[in-house]
Design an enzyme around this catalytic site. Structure first.
Site, mmCIF file in Angstrom:
data_model
loop_
_atom_site.group_PDB
_atom_site.id
_atom_site.type_symbol
_atom_site.label_atom_id
_atom_site.label_comp_id
_atom_site.label_asym_id
_atom_site.label_seq_id
_atom_site.Cartn_x
_atom_site.Cartn_y
_atom_site.Cartn_z
ATOM 1 N N ASN A 93 0.880 -1.167 0.000
ATOM 2 C CA ASN A 93 0.000 0.000 0.000
ATOM 3 C C ASN A 93 0.918 1.217 0.000
ATOM 4 O OD1 ASN A 93 -1.671 2.170 0.526
ATOM 5 N ND2 ASN A 93 -2.787 1.178 2.177
ATOM 6 N N ALA A 127 0.412 4.200 0.393
ATOM 7 C CA ALA A 127 0.076 5.220 1.387
ATOM 8 C C ALA A 127 0.593 4.869 2.778
ATOM 9 C CB ALA A 127 -1.447 5.427 1.437
ATOM 10 N N CYS A 128 1.166 3.696 2.936
ATOM 11 C CA CYS A 128 1.627 3.198 4.239
ATOM 12 C C CYS A 128 3.146 3.324 4.350
ATOM 13 C CB CYS A 128 1.198 1.736 4.384
ATOM 14 S SG CYS A 128 1.890 0.891 5.824
ATOM 15 N N GLY A 129 3.622 4.020 5.372
ATOM 16 C CA GLY A 129 5.058 4.194 5.584
ATOM 17 C C GLY A 129 5.788 2.877 5.803
ATOM 18 N N ARG A 176 6.120 1.289 2.438
ATOM 19 C CA ARG A 176 7.135 1.982 1.621
ATOM 20 C C ARG A 176 8.542 1.637 2.089
ATOM 21 N NH1 ARG A 176 3.560 6.297 2.453
ATOM 22 N NH2 ARG A 176 5.026 7.267 3.898
#
Length: 137
Positions: free
Chosen positions: A8, A10-12, A15
């Protein structure tokens, strides 16, 4: 065997995990599971490969977990899988699959144990430095 990450962007944590894979010289297949959710069969395969229960894969934060009453201990594994298939945001991430196994990589440095040649050290987005042997700062 190709490495796969259920990601995802949007997820740190997701990433950071993806970047650790890349800095380790890997070129993973990236599946943005919110756009391309796994089938029931694949989700069950992932759960089994990780050696966890469906409840352990549920994400609470930023999801409809509470509204759906998923904290009810009477719910069966099948009910939880149904909820994750209906609402993929409930699937915790990132999930990484390599020839060494599969894991829910929370924290992100859990991915290092799945790699043949993990990066020696990595600086996360928040500045935390991790190594294959553990956290430095």
């Amino acid at each position: 065997m190709a490495i796969t990450i259920y990601h995802n962007p949007a997820c740190g944590t997701s990433r950071n995990t993806l970047e650790m894979l890349r800095q380790s010289g890997e070129h993973p297949q990236v599946i943005e599971y919110l756009r391309t959710p796994p089938s029931r069969e694949r989700l069950l395969e992932l759960i089994a490969a990780m050696g966890i229960s469906p409840r352990e894969l549920l994400r609470e934060k930023g999801t409809p977990y509470a509204e759906l009453g998923l904290d009810d201990p009477a719910l069966l594994d099948e009910d939880l899988v149904d909820a994750m298939l209906a609402h993929p945001i409930l699937i915790n991430r990132p999930i990484v699959v390599t020839r060494r196994g599969a894991a829910l990589c929370r924290p992100s440095e859990k991915v290092l144990a799945l790699l043949d040649h993990p990066v020696a050290s990595f600086t996360k987005e928040d500045g935390e430095v991790v190594t294959a042997g553990g956290t430095l700062t």
